[in-house]
Design an enzyme around this catalytic site. Sequence first.
Site, PDB file in Angstrom:
ATOM      1  N   LYS A  17       0.823  -1.205   0.000  1.00 27.21           N
ATOM      2  CA  LYS A  17       0.000   0.000   0.000  1.00 27.21           C
ATOM      3  C   LYS A  17       0.864   1.265   0.000  1.00 27.21           C
ATOM      4  O   LYS A  17       0.573   2.203  -0.727  1.00 27.21           O
ATOM      5  CB  LYS A  17      -0.879   0.045   1.262  1.00 27.21           C
ATOM      6  CG  LYS A  17      -2.208  -0.638   1.129  1.00 27.21           C
ATOM      7  CD  LYS A  17      -3.111  -0.323   2.320  1.00 27.21           C
ATOM      8  CE  LYS A  17      -2.584  -0.850   3.626  1.00 27.21           C
ATOM      9  NZ  LYS A  17      -2.333   0.099   4.674  1.00 27.21           N
ATOM     10  N   ARG A  91     -10.838   1.190   7.717  1.00 19.27           N
ATOM     11  CA  ARG A  91     -10.441  -0.201   7.917  1.00 19.27           C
ATOM     12  C   ARG A  91     -11.576  -1.033   8.500  1.00 19.27           C
ATOM     13  O   ARG A  91     -11.390  -2.232   8.711  1.00 19.27           O
ATOM     14  CB  ARG A  91      -9.270  -0.254   8.889  1.00 19.27           C
ATOM     15  CG  ARG A  91      -7.941  -0.666   8.250  1.00 19.27           C
ATOM     16  CD  ARG A  91      -6.927  -0.545   9.354  1.00 19.27           C
ATOM     17  NE  ARG A  91      -5.668  -1.179   9.178  1.00 19.27           N
ATOM     18  CZ  ARG A  91      -4.549  -0.550   8.815  1.00 19.27           C
ATOM     19  NH1 ARG A  91      -4.577   0.694   8.442  1.00 19.27           N
ATOM     20  NH2 ARG A  91      -3.415  -1.186   8.816  1.00 19.27           N
ATOM     21  N   ARG A 130      10.859  -7.306   5.459  1.00 13.59           N
ATOM     22  CA  ARG A 130      10.650  -5.873   5.247  1.00 13.59           C
ATOM     23  C   ARG A 130      11.450  -4.995   6.209  1.00 13.59           C
ATOM     24  O   ARG A 130      11.509  -5.235   7.401  1.00 13.59           O
ATOM     25  CB  ARG A 130       9.165  -5.556   5.409  1.00 13.59           C
ATOM     26  CG  ARG A 130       8.838  -4.103   5.151  1.00 13.59           C
ATOM     27  CD  ARG A 130       7.382  -3.872   4.950  1.00 13.59           C
ATOM     28  NE  ARG A 130       6.601  -4.112   6.145  1.00 13.59           N
ATOM     29  CZ  ARG A 130       5.346  -3.724   6.288  1.00 13.59           C
ATOM     30  NH1 ARG A 130       4.733  -3.127   5.293  1.00 13.59           N
ATOM     31  NH2 ARG A 130       4.697  -3.969   7.393  1.00 13.59           N
ATOM     32  N   ARG A 157       9.958  -2.969  11.306  1.00 13.03           N
ATOM     33  CA  ARG A 157       8.901  -2.320  12.065  1.00 13.03           C
ATOM     34  C   ARG A 157       8.540  -3.183  13.259  1.00 13.03           C
ATOM     35  O   ARG A 157       8.560  -4.399  13.180  1.00 13.03           O
ATOM     36  CB  ARG A 157       7.695  -2.049  11.179  1.00 13.03           C
ATOM     37  CG  ARG A 157       7.622  -0.584  10.845  1.00 13.03           C
ATOM     38  CD  ARG A 157       6.614  -0.307   9.803  1.00 13.03           C
ATOM     39  NE  ARG A 157       5.325  -0.863  10.144  1.00 13.03           N
ATOM     40  CZ  ARG A 157       4.266  -0.744   9.348  1.00 13.03           C
ATOM     41  NH1 ARG A 157       4.385  -0.134   8.209  1.00 13.03           N
ATOM     42  NH2 ARG A 157       3.118  -1.254   9.692  1.00 13.03           N
ATOM     43  N   ARG A 168      -3.206  -9.457  12.796  1.00 10.37           N
ATOM     44  CA  ARG A 168      -3.558  -8.384  11.855  1.00 10.37           C
ATOM     45  C   ARG A 168      -4.313  -8.956  10.651  1.00 10.37           C
ATOM     46  O   ARG A 168      -5.231  -8.340  10.126  1.00 10.37           O
ATOM     47  CB  ARG A 168      -2.295  -7.644  11.402  1.00 10.37           C
ATOM     48  CG  ARG A 168      -1.641  -6.882  12.543  1.00 10.37           C
ATOM     49  CD  ARG A 168      -0.265  -6.397  12.168  1.00 10.37           C
ATOM     50  NE  ARG A 168      -0.314  -5.131  11.457  1.00 10.37           N
ATOM     51  CZ  ARG A 168       0.635  -4.717  10.644  1.00 10.37           C
ATOM     52  NH1 ARG A 168       1.691  -5.451  10.420  1.00 10.37           N
ATOM     53  NH2 ARG A 168       0.529  -3.557  10.044  1.00 10.37           N
TER      54      ARG A 168
HETATM   55  P1  AMP Z   1      -0.512   0.673   8.930  1.00  8.41           P
HETATM   56  O1  AMP Z   1       0.741   1.470   8.892  1.00  8.41           O
HETATM   57  O2  AMP Z   1      -1.583   1.214   7.993  1.00  8.41           O
HETATM   58  O3  AMP Z   1      -0.285  -0.795   8.745  1.00  8.41           O
HETATM   59  O4  AMP Z   1      -1.126   0.851  10.415  1.00  8.41           O
HETATM   60  C1  AMP Z   1      -0.388   0.449  11.555  1.00  8.41           C
HETATM   61  C2  AMP Z   1      -1.326   0.260  12.735  1.00  8.41           C
HETATM   62  O5  AMP Z   1      -2.023   1.482  13.033  1.00  8.41           O
HETATM   63  C3  AMP Z   1      -2.445  -0.761  12.510  1.00  8.41           C
HETATM   64  O6  AMP Z   1      -2.022  -2.078  12.748  1.00  8.41           O
HETATM   65  C4  AMP Z   1      -3.495  -0.287  13.532  1.00  8.41           C
HETATM   66  O7  AMP Z   1      -3.147  -0.671  14.837  1.00  8.41           O
HETATM   67  C5  AMP Z   1      -3.358   1.225  13.445  1.00  8.41           C
HETATM   68  N1  AMP Z   1      -4.285   1.788  12.432  1.00  8.41           N
HETATM   69  C6  AMP Z   1      -3.960   2.437  11.287  1.00  8.41           C
HETATM   70  N2  AMP Z   1      -5.048   2.814  10.607  1.00  8.41           N
HETATM   71  C7  AMP Z   1      -6.111   2.386  11.325  1.00  8.41           C
HETATM   72  C8  AMP Z   1      -7.524   2.444  11.147  1.00  8.41           C
HETATM   73  N3  AMP Z   1      -8.072   3.016  10.061  1.00  8.41           N
HETATM   74  N4  AMP Z   1      -8.305   1.879  12.109  1.00  8.41           N
HETATM   75  C9  AMP Z   1      -7.794   1.309  13.207  1.00  8.41           C
HETATM   76  N5  AMP Z   1      -6.467   1.204  13.437  1.00  8.41           N
HETATM   77  C10 AMP Z   1      -5.620   1.739  12.513  1.00  8.41           C
END
Ligand code: AMP
Length: 218
Positions: A17, A91, A130, A157, A168
């Site tokens: 993404k 999400r 990664r 990360r 996840r």
């Molecule tokens: P990402 O970088 O998009 O993978 O997001 C990392 C973490 O942030 C996710 O695993 C969630 O814990 C939190 N997070 C990001 N976006 C959302 C969302 N729209 N709703 C809920 N949690 C989020």
Amino acid sequence: MKELKRFILVGAPASGKGTQGRFLAETFNLKTLSTGAMLRREIENCTPLGQKALSYMDKAMLVPDEVVNDIVRGWLVNDNEEGWLLDGYPRTVSQAETLDHFLAERGIDVDVVVWMDVSRELIEQRITRRRECTSCGNIVQKLDEQCDKCGGQMVARKDDNLEAFARRWKDFEAMTLPVAHYYEAKGLVVKVSVTEEREPQEVSQELLQKLEEYSNKR
Ligand code: AMP
């Protein structure tokens, strides 16, 4: 081609993404809101919001809807004629409904939802490799210690391990896939498949072609 200005990017964790989001932002001149990146910044700055988010992110759980809804609303409130891309939001279907409501009040429509379709096996393979640059955010699929773009330090990360991934993925299937179907039912989805053989540039090219076809049909 009818102009596409308001994008949503949906995909499993580690589906690419971030990379495709940057491509879309450059190509369509969009400002990007990545809720994940924003939450990580709040955590680094030790804000109350960051403290709250950390207690969920530490356990690889989704942050509660109201927290992310507030972030996105605050960001979108300045929406003007510029285009934007939401990366990692909505999400959950509840987030999608909140967003729809918020946009409808302002007479704004989402133009397109890009869905990055990928298999669980491929992501598991990627997650273990990664690395992300602490300075410029560059993400690579190799075990480098130094960023080849800016020389910054590359780190894994914190949420990048298979146990966290299993949680996840479960959340993704239960809560985020329905978001893709929600937008599909509205005829807004452009779907691209991410496979092992395909370089990110190939995915970008296919995405561009599909977006052109989609836009011509609108
Ligand atoms: P990402 O970088 O998009 O993978 O997001 C990392 C973490 O942030 C996710 O695993 C969630 O814990 C939190 N997070 C990001 N976006 C959302 C969302 N729209 N709703 C809920 N949690 C989020």
